[in-house]
Design an enzyme around this catalytic site. Structure first.
Site, PDB file in Angstrom:
ATOM      1  N   LEU A  24       0.825  -1.212   0.000  1.00  0.00           N
ATOM      2  CA  LEU A  24       0.000   0.000   0.000  1.00  0.00           C
ATOM      3  C   LEU A  24       0.859   1.261   0.000  1.00  0.00           C
ATOM      4  CD1 LEU A  24      -2.787  -0.719   2.661  1.00  0.00           C
ATOM      5  CD2 LEU A  24      -3.128  -0.354   0.218  1.00  0.00           C
ATOM      6  N   ASP A  53       4.355  13.084  15.320  1.00  0.00           N
ATOM      7  CA  ASP A  53       4.631  13.013  13.875  1.00  0.00           C
ATOM      8  C   ASP A  53       3.328  13.220  13.110  1.00  0.00           C
ATOM      9  OD1 ASP A  53       6.273  12.758  11.679  1.00  0.00           O
ATOM     10  OD2 ASP A  53       6.218  10.578  11.639  1.00  0.00           O
TER      11      ASP A  53
END
EC number: 2.7.-.-
Length: 539
Positions: A131, A288
């Site tokens: 993916l 993040d």
């Protein structure tokens, strides 16, 4: 290993020449013997046209050419806007950690080795085509035998030798910079590389990421603000992570969000609330939160909910940091620069010997122009950055947790204003901060803190008894000293007074707020009162 190091050195040299990074180096205020190198480097003997690219673009392209490890280092540098020129920091924000996927069969082999089972025994379906693929790992879609749709993240093979060599060269460059440039020493380049070393090795341990994701999911269990996918611990290993597959719109898909009629104002405000909830309620935050790691649920677009993935990097604050940060923000928006300066000193972020008046004046000079803008145009992230830049001139120590906080705030703020340009971050955050400050001094919170301390009192009582016994029996090898000659007498009397006050307060709080606990907790207060009285009246 030596051959790999030499090859990397030649690779770095080619990139330096291609993007003329030597021009950037020699533009710095270097010692004369370093500047003399301009005349002995062979590639500088030939005439060269002036580059049409800015220095920031050249630096970014050079890092991209040097590969994933340097790209991630550039991404880390981009968060240190308190250290870098603005044009370079802006360019580094554009770095994308995208690399081609590695061989699918090798990925399957690695997963099977880690799980100790064949793919077909664990998954009813496994998509060999990944993916997504990045420098550290790549992700495959799959379905467990029990029917759950999942994603499987697997660490790239052979990374450690490459990371080790690249880090070695980064450390060499950082140490050289510290030796030859006083300006570079202020930026602490070796410390920056050390921070990066910890970050990159942490990202190689997927069990750490799984634990972070589980903690964040537990913190927001049942929340309308944020969803974190479930980790399937039975199939997690140091180099393999299996977690729930999520479906949603990427937060930067403005067209998709508009098509489903998402309430963009509420979405932006909820992003701010998520940030402050993580910082002040949980003291555990996803560090993040760039757009690639944030999605929006397609369910209930009029009450949009975020979805967060990739918890490899997280941060936390101590209660003291939380308190100082909140009070700093309040003082800043009141333009109380003396209070801001005092808080920086009290917190230990700058040395205690810092001259308060000079520090206050420096903060005022940098921050006062910000208030010429409307509140909705003031950037929280820029405020923190300016404060850190000013504090660094006064020898502020690097605070890794605050660096992560600043990076996260800049991401959230930029994202919020992209979703809803009129977002007033201060008006959105102020009620939350005020509520948090009230809760910190509420009777319920104080009682909870006191009850947690009560559990330690038997141990403290034992320590107090031992201390009193030692003070009453001087060591045999020491000649006895008159009590009035002892230099520690004022300190002991002060401790005694503190014990008296503490015992009185504890007894009053327990009698007023927790009568049912009185019989259980009265004796520690009595011990404190007796010990305090003894230290004050003894001769």
């Amino acid at each position: 290993m030596k051959l790999l190091a030499v090859r990397r050195l030649f690779r770095i040299q080619r990139v330096v020449i291609r993007y003329r990074l030597d021009d950037l180096l020699f533009a710095l205020p270097l010692p004369w013997w370093m500047l003399a190198l301009r005349f002995v480097l062979p590639w500088r003997w030939l005439p060269r046209r002036k580059s049409e690219l800015s220095r920031g673009v050249r630096f970014r392209l050079a890092l991209q050419d040097l590969g994933p490890i340097f790209i991630k280092f550039g991404q880390l540098l981009s968060t240190r806007r308190d250290l870098l020129p603005e044009d370079i920091a802006d360019e580094l924000m554009l770095l994308q950690d995208r690399v081609p996927p590695f061989d699918q069969q090798l990925a399957i082999k690695l997963i099977e080795e880690q799980l100790g089972a064949r793919i077909c025994d664990v998954f009813s379906r496994f998509d060999e085509k990944p993916l997504a693929s990045a420098s550290v790992a790549q992700v495959h879609a799959a379905c467990l035998k029990t029917g759950e749709e999942v994603v499987v993240k697997v660490v790239r093979p052979g990374l450690k030798p490459i990371i080790g060599q690249d880090l070695a060269w980064l450390f060499i460059l950082a140490r050289m910079a510290e030796r030859v440039s006083a300006d570079a020493r202020l930026l602490h380049p070796v410390q920056v590389v050390m921070d990066y070393e910890k970050t990159i090795y942490d990202e190689l341990d997927l069990l750490r990421e799984a634990a972070n994701a589980s903690q964040l999911r537990r913190n927001f269990e049942g929340s309308d603000l944020l969803y974190v996918p479930q980790v399937y611990w039975d199939w997690c290993r140091p180099k393999v992570l299996v977690m729930e597959r999520i479906y949603g719109l990427q937060v930067t898909d403005m067209a998709g969000l508009a098509d489903q009629r998402t309430d963009m104002k509420l979405l932006a405000e909820r992003g701010v609330e998520i940030f402050f909830t993580q910082i002040f309620r949980d003291s555990f935050f996803h560090a993040d939160m760039h757009p690639g790691n944030i999605f929006v649920s397609t369910v209930n677009p009029w009450a949009p909910k975020y979805i967060a993935i990739d918890c490899g990097i997280v941060g936390s604050l101590t209660p003291e940091d939380q308190d100082y940060l909140a009070r700093n923000l309040f003082a800043f928006f009141k333009r109380d620069y003396r209070r801001v300066a005092q808080l920086h000193i009290d917190s230990g972020w700058v040395p205690a010997e810092t001259k308060l008046n000079e520090f206050e004046a420096a903060i005022r000079t940098v921050c006062e122009p910000i208030f010429e803008k409307p509140l909705k145009d003031i950037s929280f992230g820029q405020v923190l950055m300016r404060l850190f830049q000013t504090a660094r001139r006064f020898n502020m120590e690097v605070q890794p947790q605050l660096v992560l906080l600043q990076k996260t705030l800049l991401n959230i703020e930029g994202l919020g204003r992209q979703l809803y340009p009129e977002l007033d971050l201060w008006s959105t955050a102020q009620p939350y901060l005020e509520r948090w400050m009230r809760e910190r001094v509420s009777p319920k919170t104080l009682l909870g803190n006191l009850q947690s301390q009560v559990e330690q009192l038997p141990h403290i009582a034992g320590m107090t008894r031992d201390l009193l016994e030692r003070m009453s029996r001087p060591h045999a090898s020491d000649p006895p000293r008159p009590w009035h000659d002892r230099k520690d007498e004022p300190v002991l009397r002060l401790i005694g007074a503190a014990l008296l006050v503490g015992g009185a307060i504890q007894g009053w709080v327990m009698s007023e707020a927790a009568t049912q606990l009185l019989t259980l907790t009265a004796w520690p207060a009595a011990i404190m009162l007796i010990a305090g009285l003894y230290l004050i009246v003894r001769r």
